[in-house]
Structures are given as C-alpha cells and as structure tokens.
Design an enzyme around this catalytic site. Structure first.
Site, PDB file in Angstrom:
ATOM      1  N   HIS A 148       0.835  -1.200   0.000  1.00  0.00           N
ATOM      2  CA  HIS A 148       0.000   0.000   0.000  1.00  0.00           C
ATOM      3  C   HIS A 148       0.865   1.242   0.000  1.00  0.00           C
ATOM      4  O   HIS A 148       2.080   1.154   0.050  1.00  0.00           O
ATOM      5  CB  HIS A 148      -0.986  -0.010   1.173  1.00  0.00           C
ATOM      6  CG  HIS A 148      -0.342   0.004   2.522  1.00  0.00           C
ATOM      7  ND1 HIS A 148       0.242  -1.115   3.064  1.00  0.00           N
ATOM      8  CD2 HIS A 148      -0.190   0.988   3.431  1.00  0.00           C
ATOM      9  CE1 HIS A 148       0.723  -0.820   4.264  1.00  0.00           C
ATOM     10  NE2 HIS A 148       0.488   0.458   4.513  1.00  0.00           N
ATOM     11  N   ASP A 194       6.201   4.074   4.811  1.00  0.00           N
ATOM     12  CA  ASP A 194       7.031   3.011   5.400  1.00  0.00           C
ATOM     13  C   ASP A 194       6.885   1.709   4.624  1.00  0.00           C
ATOM     14  O   ASP A 194       7.450   0.684   4.981  1.00  0.00           O
ATOM     15  CB  ASP A 194       6.734   2.822   6.891  1.00  0.00           C
ATOM     16  CG  ASP A 194       5.296   2.468   7.160  1.00  0.00           C
ATOM     17  OD1 ASP A 194       4.440   2.815   6.333  1.00  0.00           O
ATOM     18  OD2 ASP A 194       5.007   1.859   8.204  1.00  0.00           O
ATOM     19  N   GLU A 210       1.718  -8.749   9.526  1.00  0.00           N
ATOM     20  CA  GLU A 210       2.126  -7.644  10.395  1.00  0.00           C
ATOM     21  C   GLU A 210       1.648  -7.954  11.810  1.00  0.00           C
ATOM     22  O   GLU A 210       0.741  -8.761  12.006  1.00  0.00           O
ATOM     23  CB  GLU A 210       1.505  -6.333   9.914  1.00  0.00           C
ATOM     24  CG  GLU A 210      -0.002  -6.299  10.021  1.00  0.00           C
ATOM     25  CD  GLU A 210      -0.529  -5.017  10.623  1.00  0.00           C
ATOM     26  OE1 GLU A 210       0.173  -4.431  11.463  1.00  0.00           O
ATOM     27  OE2 GLU A 210      -1.633  -4.612  10.254  1.00  0.00           O
ATOM     28  N   HIS A 241       6.852  -6.349  11.280  1.00  0.00           N
ATOM     29  CA  HIS A 241       6.173  -5.079  11.499  1.00  0.00           C
ATOM     30  C   HIS A 241       5.585  -5.011  12.915  1.00  0.00           C
ATOM     31  O   HIS A 241       4.371  -4.855  13.095  1.00  0.00           O
ATOM     32  CB  HIS A 241       5.063  -4.920  10.442  1.00  0.00           C
ATOM     33  CG  HIS A 241       4.640  -3.490  10.245  1.00  0.00           C
ATOM     34  ND1 HIS A 241       3.768  -2.864  11.093  1.00  0.00           N
ATOM     35  CD2 HIS A 241       4.939  -2.586   9.294  1.00  0.00           C
ATOM     36  CE1 HIS A 241       3.552  -1.628  10.656  1.00  0.00           C
ATOM     37  NE2 HIS A 241       4.262  -1.438   9.579  1.00  0.00           N
TER      38      HIS A 241
END
EC number: 3.1.27.-
Lengths: 969, 597
Positions: free
Chosen positions: B68, B72, B203, B414
């Site tokens: 996306h 980051d 994540e 993440h």
C-alpha cells in the site's frame, strides 16, 4: 428458379398435411378424442434430427395438457425415449415426464414402473439426474403410498454410487423427500437399503464433491422437517462439516447443528482435549457463535440468525457472547461500556476528556489470555461490528430474541444495542430501535445510555425519530434527571422538526403516566412557578408548552398531590386541553372541580364506561321513535347525529363506532326527508325543483352506504346486511323519483327489471339474515314479489312508494371493534408559497408522505388522486413497496407522484388527496371464487358484471402550488 | 527438501522501512520497499547491498510487490529502482499506483526543499520509477513469469491496501502488508480465502492489544464535536492528509447529514484535495455502504465539507476544521491552534498518536502553557481531546486472519519484538503451526512439502476406483513413468508397450504340509470346503483335476512322496495377488479344522 422453389414448398406442405391427417384419424379410433398425444406423436415421428425433435418438445411443453390425455402422452414420450439416441432429447423427455406428472388430478402411479425402467439402460449422467428428479415428482404426488415410496428410495440408493455429482445430488434429494419417516414402516419394509435412511445420507457427508455434501445435509434437514427424529450421532459428523472449505456446506451444517441442538438440548457431549462435558445445546451454541466470524458472509448471516432461536442455552454461555476482554500491551483494559458504567455508579458525570482516561490498568497473565476462544466469546460483539449490514441486522434480531427470553441478558446487551443507534445504515439503526422497544419491559435505562438514545432524536429521518418516540413511550427511566433530559431533548426535537408534534405529545403522555413520582419534583421547574411571585402566563398555543402540560397532566393522574402545585392558569389550560386534545389529556380529579367520572361509582366495569353508555342510550332512543311525529323524528335524528359526531371527536376509541352509527342515522334522516317531500302528493311536472332534492338524497345515501361498507374495518356480516338494505332503499327511492319525473314508460322497464334483480340477489346473498328483518322494507317487498314481477312499471313504482313509507327503521347492531380508515397527508404540507416549477411536457416528482390507519390491504386499495385546476383528474396507484407497516393497523405511504401539464401563465394550485378504492364484488358477503391453477380456466371466467367499482376520498385534500413553464426553444 | 527462505531487510522485529526478501522455489521476490521515519541517515532505507554487492538487482529479483501507499511501505522505491538500479516489474494495486507518487513527491519536497538534503531522488526519478509499475486488480492472478504468479486480496487499512499471495507451483506465501479486520466508515475488512499457504507473513503492530468496539469511539468523537458546535465553539482536528482524514470526513459528513446540522466543516486544501479525488474514483475499494449508495451519491462528494481558506479561521460562529499536519508541529494546524487556543469554548481533537516534542504531545500530556518561538507564552484554554482511530488488526484480528487462511507456518513482521513473542506463543498454542519472527538481516528457512502432480489416464482411474468414495487414501496399481520432465501413472501394459519391454511374470509358490491320512482328492475337497467356509466374498472353485482356485490363486494337494499321511499343499500366486496369497498360506498353515469330513 423461384417458381421451382415455390412448387417444392407447396409439395412439401401438402405432404405434411396429408400425413398428419392420416395419423390423426388412426389415433382417433384409439383415444376417442383428437388429443395432444396424437399430435405430439406425429411431430416426433416427423422429426428428422434430434434438434428438430427438441424443438417440437419445447413447443409442446408450452401448452397445458388435460388430465385425461396425460397418460397417453406419457406413453408416447416413453416410446420415443427408448428410440432416441440423442441425450439432450432424452433429457427433455425426462423433464416433460416430471412436468406432466404434476398435472392436477393425475395419479402418476401408472407410469412409475416405466419411469423406473428407463433408469436401467441410461448412460448419460444428466439424463439420469433428470429422471431422478422426475421420480421425485412422482413420489411427492403419491403421499399415501408407502410401498411406492420405498421402491423409489431403493432405486435412489442404488444410484448413489454414480460417479456424477448431479445424479448423487438428486438421489439424496429424493431420499430426503421420500425416505420413510415412521419407524414402523421401516421395519415392515423388506429391503435392507431403505432401513436406515439416516445412515445412508450420513455416509455422504464425506462425499468428495461439495455439492453432494450440501445435498446430503439438506436431505437430512428435509427428513427432520418431515418429522423424523434425527439421531444424536450425526452431531459429531455435522461439527466436522463446519470446517468445510465450501460456504454452502458450512451454511447447511450450521442449520443441521441448530436442528440437533433443538432436538437434544440436554444431552451431554465431551469437550475435546479435556475431560469436561457440557450440554449439547451449549456446545452447539458455542460452535455457531464461532461461525459468526466465518470468512463467508452468507454463513455469518445464517449463524447470527440461528443464534436468536437458541433459548435453552445456559445463561453464562449467553453472557459470554457480549464479552470481549480488552487489553493493551498485555494489560487489562476496561471497555468504554465498563467505564461509562463505573462513572455512573460513582456519581460522576462522564468526563472522557483526559488523555489516557482509558489507560490500561492491571497486568494480564500471558498464559490466561485466550485469543481464539472455542466458546461463545464475543460472538455478538463481532456480529454487530461486521462489515456487511445483513450480518449486523441478523445479529440485532438475534439479540432481540434472546433478550426477550432472558431479562439479565437484556440488561447486558443494552449497551451494545445503544451503540447500534449510530450505525451507518439506517435500516440497522431502525432495527435496533425496534429491538430496544421490544425488550423495554425488561430494562431500565441508565442516564448515560438515555443520553445516547436521545441524541438520535435529532436524526433527519422521520422513521427513526418516530421509532424512537415509540421506544420512549415504553421505556423505564431511573432518575428525575433522566426525565428532564428526555423532555429537553424532545422539546429540541419539536423545535427542529415541528411536524413531529403529535408523536412527541403521545410520547410524553406515556412518559408522564409511567413515571409520576419522577415528574413530581420537576413540576415547579417545568411550569416555572415561583413561591412568591406570579409568573407570566405561557402561550397556550405553543406546542412546547402543550408538550410540557401533557407530561405533567398524565403524571398527575396517578399522583394526587401534584395539582396542588399548579397555578390558576394551569387549571384553565387543563380544561382547555382536556377538551381539545382529549386523547392526550386524562381526566383528573381536581380540587373544586366536579369530575364527570366521579359521579360514577367504581363498581361499574370499565366496559360500560359513560361514553359507551351514552352511545347506546342515544341509539336506544332513536330506535324507539316509532311513536313520534315526523318532525320529532327528524329533530331527534339530527340531535343524535350531532351528539354522536361530537362523541367521536372526544373519545378516540369510540370514534369508529360513533361515526359509523352517525352515518347510518344520516342515511335514515335523508331517506325520511326525501319521503317527506311534497313531490309525492302533487302532480309530477309541477315539482321539478324539489325532485332535485330527493334524487340527491338518494345519491348521497348510496355514497354513504359504500363508505360504511368499505371504509370501516371490523364490519361484520350483520352490519353488511343492514348497509345493503339501506342501499336497496336508496335505489328504490331513485326509481320512484325517476318514475315521477320522466315521461314515457320505456326507460322505466329497464330500471324496474334491474331493481327486481337486485332484490333477488339481495335475497340470495343474505338469506340467512332475513328472519332478523321483520317488518323491514325488503321483508315486505319479498312478500309482494310475485305481484311485482307480473305488474307494470307504474304499478311497481306505486307499490314501492307505499312500502318504502311503511317500512320500519332497522336496528343497527354494533360490532365489538369498529375503526374508520383514516389518512393524513403529512407531506406536501400545502403551506408552501413557492410554486414547484417545471418545464411543461416534462414530469416533476412530488413526494407524498401519508399515514394510514385501519386500512385493510392498503397495497390494493389506496390510490393517490391529483386534481388539476382545469378539472382534469389523475389517479395514481402507488407501488406495493411504498407502503410500510410500522404497527398493527397503521400504514405509512411514502411515494412519489409524477405530475405533468401543459404550460400555464401563472402558478396555480392542484389538489392531492388519497382515495380508497372499492369493488362491490370484493365485499365480505359475496362468495370468493376459488382460483384455479390452469391459466386457461382463468380466462374462461366471465368478467364480473355487477361489480361496482368506485373510490371514496378519505383524506383531507392538500393543495400544492405548481407552475409548468413553457419550454424554451 | 525444497525450502522457502525469508529475510527481512526492514520491519523485522521493528516498525518502519518494510522490506522483506522471499525466495521460493528458485524465485526471488521483494515485498515492500519502505523508509524509516525515525532516521535521517543511511538507516532510513533498507540495505539493498544485502541482495547483491556488485551485480544489477534486476538479475537477482524476479519482482517487487508494494502492498500500500504508506511511506514506510513504499518510501524507498525510487531510490531502489532509479539510484540503486532495478528494471524488473513492480506490482501494486491501482489506487496505490495513483496515490503513491503524490506521497513520494511530498516526501521528497520535505526532505530536499525543507531540510536541504542533497543526493536524494528527484521528481523525474519518481516518474521513471512509476513507469515500471504494473497495476493489478483484486483477485486477479498475475503471471509474473511462467512459474511465478501473484494475486491480490483486499486488506482494508487504507485505500488500495492489499495482501498478496505469491505462488510457484504448489508452494505459496501470503504477505499481508498492513491490514484491518474490522471495517470502518470508509473501508471494509480484510478478507482472504482458505488458500492454505506454506507461509503467512503477517504484520503484528497490535500483537498484544485487543481493542474495544469502534462504535464507542465514534460516538464519543461525534458527541464531543456536536456539543462544542452547539455551544458555538470551534473544533480543530489536526490530521495527516490521507487515510484517517477521509474516515473522519465521512463520519462527520454523514453525521451532519443525519442530524441536519448547519455549522460549516472545512478541510485544508492541497494534498488532501488531490487525494479525495482518488477516493472518489476508487469506489470499488471502499466499504459496503459507500459502494451501495454511490449511484445516488458518491459519499466522497462532500456536501457539508468545503475547502478551507486562511481567512476563515477568524470567522465568528461555530465551525469544524480539519488541518494538516497531524501532530501540530508546524503548518496550518499550528496556525489555527494558536488562534483558537485562548477560548475555552473551542476544542482540539487529536485523532492519533503524537511524537514527543511536538505541540500535540505537550498538550495531550496536560501542559497548559506553551512556549512558542520568540519567547511567546501561549495559554491553552481550549479543551483538548484524544481519540484513537487506528486501522491495524488487533491480536484477535490477526488470529482471525490466520484461521481464515490456514497457513502451515506463520512469520511475524512489522511489530515490536517483545509483543511479537507473546503472539508467537499464542499462535503456536492455538493453531499448532510453527511461528517465526526473524530480526532484520536474519534468514528464516522453512521446509516445505510440495506435492508433485502426476498425470493419470482416465481409463486407469476409472478402472482402479470404480466408486468415487470419500476423500480417503486409496491403493492403486499402476506404473509410474518419468519421462521428459513429467510424471505419468499408466497401466502396466501400457508402460511395457511404451518402453518396449516384454512382460515377465513373477509367481510365488509355497508348500504347506498338512497331516491328513486321507486320499489326495479328499484332502483337496476338505481344503475346498474349509476355504469356501471362510472366504465368503471370494470365488473359490474346485476344478475337475482336483486343484482349487481362489480368484487366481492355485492350490494343489499332493501326497508326500515319503509319508503318505502328510499331504503337501502347493500354493501358487502371482505377485499382484500377494496380499491374498500370503493370507491364504497363513490360513492353511494353521491346519484344517478337525471334524470336517
């Protein structure tokens, strides 16, 4: 060339005709009738290719077949079936067989053997599946024949090993629909296969094809529906299916588990990987809860819906569904709901203005946190947060059902329901408000919850606001601050949306009568009275002030100390409101004021309350007027009508009854007046003017009778007779008037005949009621009937005239419940001075919003009429979907009316009103014609001849200002 | 054994500069290419020299996938493709491709124009980089090359966020990027089918958090705004341009619509306007409500929200203003804040986390007197509210996704190491799958058990399994032919024919001694009756020459040459009937039952 072609065409044509002829004649001998089977046979023989044959069959399928020739057709089809090589044609034949067996009145047991035989040599899977379908149809047509069913089930079991999923699918379906349900039958049956249908179906729960698995579960459910008690052993199998890869399997499995949980709620099942055991219904509940977070929304909806009907589940399981332990960085956190509750119980107002207000408190033991629970944990929390609104609605519905049966759960789910009031989809909001209303007798709202609920009052949707008013009507509030808050918010609502006036007043009425003790301490503040000073008198026409008074007066009803707090003008206002808004203001026992009801001793039962008594007394008086002189009768009637109309305005619950009788008396009055005319005594030509009066009276009576018959709900056949009788009298009057005023006899012939026909049909329809009508017009008329039929029109008229004068006034019995259909157009309001401008020739949409009360079948009867200034009228039938049903007996019409007109020079007003359409054929007395299944027979029905269709306006017309502009070129 | 290797270059036990290398069945894929917000030196970008010291990156990577548009996750992309040098395909969804360059340009401006850095990528580089991007649709299977295929799933989080499935043969990896399992006002929830990947890389930002329902927070937010506006106060909501800002806009817009409110709402211009344009376009990526109602009205065509002008801040009366940036450290939001801070009727709502040192952080921690530049003291009388709106999956959400996808292994990225550790334990405990959490630069190797497809002729299949039954394992007879890099299962006859070999028969023969004084044919008869009694399901035949056949197994009884009382039973079978044959011998070895004639 062309000529040659033409010749060939002719040749072929003639050839065809000849052949058909031949065949027809030969068949005729055998089948006694040139039936469809013959033609079909010819067609099929003629077909050169499979495509041709298919075409013939398709054409054939469009036409219905009579019962007698079904068997013949079936034989021919079967004959062709064996000859046919092409699978698609065989498929069509097989499907036709099924279609034909459905024919009403045809018993398919004669063709069953043949149908089963066709299975044997069939190679095509598709055709096999279709044949199974046909057998299913045959089986369902023969419900009283267990042996046939057994045979079919056996056949199906044999084909369960087929390699095609389609065939297995159909076989399972057949077993599900036809499998033996009673234990006794299964024992008698010889065959091994049919003995345990459940086991056979259960074996296919593990089929390799998901469609077959689904079909197996469905078949099992079908067996259950037909009354077979499913074995508990299936439960573990079904549980495994919950993890299936395919959504339709999971969806069906959820249903099956639900069924089993209802069958064996109390049996004990072990929890895997531990030694504990729990009740089956709890286990199933947990499993279904788990499915609320399934990947497929179809399954989620299914699961959420079913949760609602699992009422036997233990309460601690139930409460887990609302439980979601929050944590943040492994520390226990309290939910916003818990915080709100705590603030409330500590007596502090919700501040919520600190950062870290929700800071996590105690540490959590990492081992104890269970992230994916096998139990019911948080199922509703998930369901209510789902992304699909279908799931959310299902979850709200389920919450509602569970909360209705468990007060403690109702208390717990309140926070969540209140949260749903802010959903993004209106339907969900509305549903949750309705839910809350349904469980409101189990709950008491906390102040912070009430606050959230009341915030929704500002919603721009009328539906939502009205639903919320309804909710507030039956809500319990715990503190006086709560009442104050509610009042303040409702008044805010009133200023923002003045159209909500009625609904808000009604809401405050209930709020007041439910919480008299909480209102009491608020009274001085609300009325702004002061111990020393006189305060200015508030404006009596202010809706907000009326709202406050409605609240107070209703509270005062059960709180006798309250009137002491009123100031003088409050008493005056009470008297005024009691009179003008009697449905909202209850009778009060006020000091120094004699109450009407105080005279009545409490021993009298509420059924005979004074107003009802009054109604009956006045009617009694009217029916005994025989001895009075005509003038006295007229006066008495006039007075009584006036009384009744006033009574209807005062007592809303008696309004229907009073209006109904008043209308009836009005009819009678008109009739008497018409008969008093001098017209009857003098030679006809001299009184042309007066006859206008009599004929209008006749017309008006007719109109009123239609109103009486169709505008009231709760009219019984006893009333219908009287109404029809009155109508008959009106028609007689019409006939007499015409006879007196027209010259020549010719037109009278027809009229007389028609009238006599009507008398006849009246007699036929109400033969059972005739004994009650001693001495009435029709009674006397029927006595004279033989004479009437034979005599000339002039004589008939004479007889009619005398009978009409001599006949007695019929006593109108009143039904238990009678309500008049009313309509109120809310929008357009008719107050706008801005004309609605549009280009002439184009259309403009006018939003119409109306409430209907006591209208039966509004979809069929309510119409919108638009009257243009030029006298042109337009009748619009609203779509069925435009009607909503917010409560019993109430409907809401929200629709768009399209207007159009040629250009005008200046804006003008059009009238919009609602009409109630009626059709005298539809009346309750006439017998209903049973609808037949075949379309042909429907066409054959004679169109209704004597059905009079008409409309009754039943709402006040609303004027709308419009301006069609000429189009710019 | 084949294996999947995963090496995080960034986002391993860390948040920021997501960049994960995956090698699967000989293919190398890079997942995300982000920057780190916390650093301004070399550490802000992943260390691409890990991939190769001197060769071109294109030779080592088969493709790059961007999940996306958050920086980051894509911030290092122009640096990677233009400055380090990569010419292969870059995959992202359509909305990401549209919005990504805007953010990169913004980032570049701040770094180069404001901070004055040199040796940074240029606008032209961003453009060149975007030319290498291939856009994909949801659920579209994209064939990167003959073996490697990728497929995008909806991930919620922000507009255009996607999860990617990377598949080679029957080995597969699912990378989630950032995702959200609870729907919000403008986006739906992440969804993945039961694809059973070998590895799920997820994540774990909120690995140790279970969040409260969104509704309470929304309601609180709306109530606060509503109350302030009704009092005649002004509301300032500092936001970042993309993501939460749109959600809050929708929330306020619908609320205004519902409650018929008239107070104006303003939105600071610039970046946001452009972004809103894309939100309007990509309706299919939004939630159910917006998708269903956009025919009547696109929810992003705000009726009540207008563009903000600097002069509006001094207007009297209530208003609501969304202004950037989100932490009140500079720009428009700070300007407005300074104007409104003195009035206690006003309110500022911080919708997200604030970094230490910013004005936002100070006022949130309760400071009421702020020292501004120029020794000015600003007294904050306005109300300060905190409202967290976050779009990551919480611990429950992560578990839910794992349950949906049913992976064989899970790998966490993440997130913070300590929190990951907790989640790792939970995952292993609940799902009984192994779970990894490598640090940056650490390689995790996962052994896979790939299935090997074998072709079988329909005739053979039908012959061997006449009845389709359950998903049970089944014994089949056939010959496996490995020819031209393909596997085929064929019948023995065909195999012989194809290979040009002659058929040999293998027969087992066994002698069983039985004590039986009777004559040979009587013994034969007894054996026959005995077998007939036991083997009901087989065809047992007594041949005229005295021998017995059970299916194709031959049994002959002969007298022992030396001892007439002992009979020798000769049992003979081909190797196909091994099972039955050995059963028969063992049966016969037990001897014949006494008492039978």
């Amino acid at each position: 060339m062309a000529a040659h072609l033409k010749k060939r065409v002719y040749e072929e044509f003639t050839k065809v005709v000849q052949q058909q002829h031949e065949d027809l004649s030969t068949k005729k001998l055998r089948l006694t009738k040139p039936s469809k089977s013959a033609a079909l046979h010819v067609d099929l023989c003629k077909a050169t290719s499979p495509a041709d044959a298919l075409q013939y069959l398709l054409q054939f399928a469009r036409k219905p077949v009579e019962v007698e020739s079904v068997e013949g057709v079936v034989r021919i089809l079967l004959e062709h079936y064996y000859k046919e090589n092409d699978a698609s044609v065989r498929l069509k034949i097989a499907s036709l067989l099924g279609l034909l067996s459905k024919t009403a009145g045809f018993s398919p047991d004669c063709i069953m053997d043949d149908a089963i035989n066709t299975l044997q040599n069939e190679k095509s899977h598709q055709v096999l599946a279709q044949l199974m379908d046909t057998l299913l149809v045959i089986g369902t047509k023969l419900p009283e024949n267990p042996s046939v069913r057994m045979r079919l089930v056996e056949v199906a079991c044999k084909h369960l090993t087929d390699s095609s999923h389609g065939v297995r699918n159909k076989c399972l379906q057949l077993i599900g629909c036809l499998g033996p349900v009673e234990k006794g039958v299964a024992k008698e049956a010889e065959s091994q296969a049919a003995k345990d249908v459940q086991k056979i179906i259960g074996d296919h729960f593990n089929d390799q094809d998901p469609r077959v698995r689904t079909a197996a579960i469905k078949a099992m459910l079908q067996l259950h529906e037909r009354g077979l008690k499913l074995q508990q052993a299936i439960y573990s199998q079904a549980c495994k299916l919950l993890a299936d890869d395919y959504e339709q399997v999971r969806s069906a499995a959820v249903q099956l588990i639900w069924v089993l949980s209802q069958l064996y709620p109390e049996s004990i099942v072990p929890i895997p990987s531990s030694n504990e055991e729990i009740r089956l219904v709890d286990d199933a509940f947990g499993k279904i809860c788990h499915m609320v977070s399934d990947g497929s929304w179809v399954v989620r909806v299914q699961a959420a819906k079913l949760l609602g009907s699992m009422q036997q589940v233990s309460s601690h399981f139930l409460e887990q569904t609302l439980d979601k332990k929050l944590m943040s960085d492994l520390r226990r956190k309290r939910t916003a709901h818990e915080r709100a509750k705590e603030l409330y119980s500590s007596g502090e107002f919700s501040s919520g203005r600190k950062w870290g207000d929700d800071a996590p408190k105690e540490e959590i033991d990492t081992g104890a946190v269970n992230l994916i629970e096998s139990g019911a944990c948080g199922a509703f929390v998930h369901g209510l947060e789902d992304e699909m609104y279908e799931v959310r609605i299902a979850a709200v519905e389920a919450l509602c059902m569970l909360a209705q049966s468990s007060p403690s759960f109702a208390e717990k789910c309140l926070d969540f329901l209140v949260d749903m009031f802010n959903d993004e989809i209106e339907e969900v909001r509305l549903q949750s408000i309705h839910t809350m209303r349904k469980i409101s007798n189990n709950i008491t709202l906390r102040e912070d919850q009430l606050d959230t609920v009341l915030a929704v009052l500002e919603d721009s949707s009328r539906d939502i606001r009205e639903a919320l008013h309804e909710l507030l009507c039956c809500t319990n509030v715990s503190t006086k601050e709560g009442i104050h808050l509610a009042l303040v918010e409702l008044l805010k609502n009133l200023t923002k949306y003045p159209t909500d006036r009625e609904s808000i007043w009604k809401c405050l009425k209930f709020l007041g009568s439910r919480h008299p003790t909480l209102v009491l301490p608020l009274v001085p503040e609300l009325l702004s009275t002061h111990p020393f000073f006189d305060t200015p008198e508030p404006d009596m026409d202010d809706p907000a002030y009326i709202a406050v008074l409605v609240l107070i007066f209703n509270a005062a009803k059960s709180c006798p100390t309250m009137p002491a707090l009123f100031s003088d003008h409050t008493f005056r206002h009470y008297a005024y409101l009691r009179d003008s808004l009697s449905h909202l203001v209850p009778p009060l026992r006020l000091p120094g004021r004699k109450l009407v009801s105080s005279a009545v001793s409490p021993s009298i039962t509420p059924i005979e309350d004074p107003s009802q008594q009054f109604l009956h007394q006045s009617l009694e008086r009217v029916y005994n007027f025989q001895h009075l002189d005509p003038r006295g009768i007229q006066e008495l009637l006039e007075f009584t009508i006036r009384d009744l109309q006033r009574l209807g305005e005062l007592q809303s619950e008696l309004a229907g009854m009073a209006d109904f009788t008043a209308t009836y008396l009005q009819c009678q009055l008109l009739l008497i007046k018409a008969l008093q005319e001098k017209l009857w005594n003098v030679a006809a030509p001299l009184y042309l003017k007066q006859n206008a009066l009599a004929s209008t009276a006749a017309k008006q009576i007719l109109e009123e009778t239609y109103k009486m018959e169709f505008m009231y709900s709760g009219v019984e056949s006893r009333q219908v007779v009287i109404i029809h009788h009155m109508r008959l009298q009106a028609k007689a009057l019409q006939l007499i008037v015409t006879a007196r005023t027209t010259r020549g006899v010719e037109p009278l012939f027809g009229m007389c005949e028609k009238f006599l026909q009507e008398v006849d049909s009246f007699q036929r329809c109400f033969i059972s009621e005739l004994p009650h009508m001693q001495g009435s017009f029709v009674d006397k008329l029927l006595d004279l009937m033989p004479r009437l039929v034979t005599s000339k029109p002039s004589e008939v008229v004479k007889i009619l005239q005398t009978t009409l004068r001599q006949s007695t006034f019929l006593h109108l019995p009143l039904p238990e419940q009678l309500h008049r259909a009313t309509a109120n157009i809310i929008e357009p309001t008719g107050e706008s001075d801005n004309p609605l401008r549009f280009t002439s020739g184009l259309v403009v949409a006018l939003d119409v919003d109306a409430t209907l009360e006591h209208v039966q079948d509004p979809q069929g009867t309510v119409k919108v009429q638009v009257l243009y200034p030029d006298g042109q009228a337009q009748l619009i039938h609203p779509k069925p979907a435009d009607f909503r049903n917010p409560g019993p007996g109430r409907h809401r019409l929200i629709t768009q009316v399209y207007l159009s007109h040629t250009a005008w020079t200046e804006p003008c007003q059009i009238e919009v009103r609602l009409l109630l359409a009626y059709n005298s054929n539809r009346s309750k007395a006439s017998t209903r014609i049973p609808k037949s299944t075949w379309s042909e027979s429907l066409e054959a029905l004679p169109p209704s001849e004597n059905g009079i269709e008409g409309t009754i306006p039943f709402s006040k017309p609303v004027k709308v200002y419009i301006m069609p502009k000429p189009a710019r070129r | 054994m084949p294996e999947i290797k995963v090496t995080p270059l960034g986002a391993g036990q860390d948040v920021g500069r997501s960049c994960i290398l995956v090698s699967i069945a000989g293919k190398n894929v890079m997942l995300d290419c982000g920057m780190h917000m916390g650093y301004n030196d070399d550490r802000r970008f992943p260390d691409f020299s890990y991939i190769t010291q001197n060769g071109r990156l294109t030779d080592f990577l088969d493709c790059v996938i961007i999940s996306h548009f958050h920086l980051d996750h894509c911030g290092a992309l122009p640096y990677f493709s233009e400055m380090v040098g990569y010419d292969g395909p870059i995959y992202m969804t359509h909305p990401t491709k549209a919005i990504c360059p805007i953010l990169l340009e913004d980032y570049r401006k701040i770094t180069v124009d404001k901070k004055g850095e040199t040796n940074f990528f240029t606008s032209q580089m961003i453009k060149d980089c975007m030319k290498k991007v291939v856009a994909v649709h949801l659920h579209q299977t994209v064939q990167v090359d003959e073996e490697l295929e990728i497929k995008a799933y909806y991930a919620g989080h922000v507009l255009g966020a996607a999860m990617f499935q990377i598949k080679v043969g029957c080995e597969s990896v699912v990378y989630t990027g950032d995702y959200n399992m609870t729907p919000d006002r403008h986006l739906g929830a992440a969804w993945v089918d039961k694809c059973r990947p070998d590895l799920l890389i997820t994540e774990s930002t909120y690995a140790t958090t279970i969040r409260d329902s969104k509704r309470c927070r929304e309601r609180d937010f709306l109530k606060k705004v509503h109350e302030t506006v009704e009092r005649g106060g002004k509301v300032l909501i500092p936001v970042f341009a993309l993501g939460r800002a749109q959600e809050l806009c929708i929330l306020l817009e619908t609320f205004w619509e519902r409650m018929n409110l008239k107070a104006p709402i303003y939105f600071s211009t610039g970046l946001t306007e452009k972004a809103n344009h894309y939100y309007k376009l990509f309706i299919t990526w939004t939630n159910q409500k917006i998708r269903k109602t956009f025919v009547q009205r696109n929810m992003f065509e705000f009726k009540h929200i207008k563009a903000f002008d600097r002069a509006f801040a001094d207007n009297p009366g209530p208003m609501v203003v969304f202004a950037t940036p989100g932490m009140l450290h500079a720009g428009q939001s700070l300007q407005i804040f300074r104007k409104w801070a003195g009035n206690e009727k006003n309110m500022v709502i911080m919708p997200g986390y604030c970094v230490q040192g910013t004005v936002g952080h100070k006022i949130l921690s309760g400071q009421r007197k702020l020292e501004m530049e120029g020794r000015q003291i600003l007294e904050v009388k306005m109300q300060v509210e905190y409202m967290s709106f976050s779009a990551h999956a919480d611990a429950k959400g992560i578990m839910q996704l794992i349950r949906q996808a049913e992976p064989r292994n899970v790998l966490l990225v993440h997130g913070e190491a300590k929190k990951m550790e907790f989640l790792r334990q939970k995952i292993e405990q609940e799902f009984h799958v192994s779970c990894f959490m490598p640090a940056n630069g650490e390689t995790t190797t996962i052994l896979t058990n790939p299935c090997i497809p074998v072709d079988i002729s329909l005739g053979l299949l039908k012959r061997e399994t006449p009845v389709p039954d359950a998903k049970k394992p089944k014994l089949m007879h056939g010959s496996l032919l490995m020819k031209d890099n393909s596997f085929r299962l064929v019948s023995p006859e065909q195999a012989l024919k194809e290979l040009g070999l002659a058929e040999h028969q293998l027969r087992f023969t066994c002698r069983v001694h039985i004590q039986d004084p009777r004559k040979e044919h009587e013994t034969g008869l007894r054996v026959y009756n005995h077998l007939k009694g036991i083997l009901k399901d087989y065809s047992v035949q007594h041949l005229p020459d005295g021998s017995i056949t059970v299916e194709s197994i031959l049994i002959q009884a002969t007298a022992h040459s030396e001892d007439q009382g002992t009979k020798v039973l000769l049992v003979s079978w081909t190797y196909q009937d091994e099972e039955l044959g050995s059963y028969l011998t063992s049966l016969l070895k037990k001897g014949l039952p006494q008492g039978t004639p």
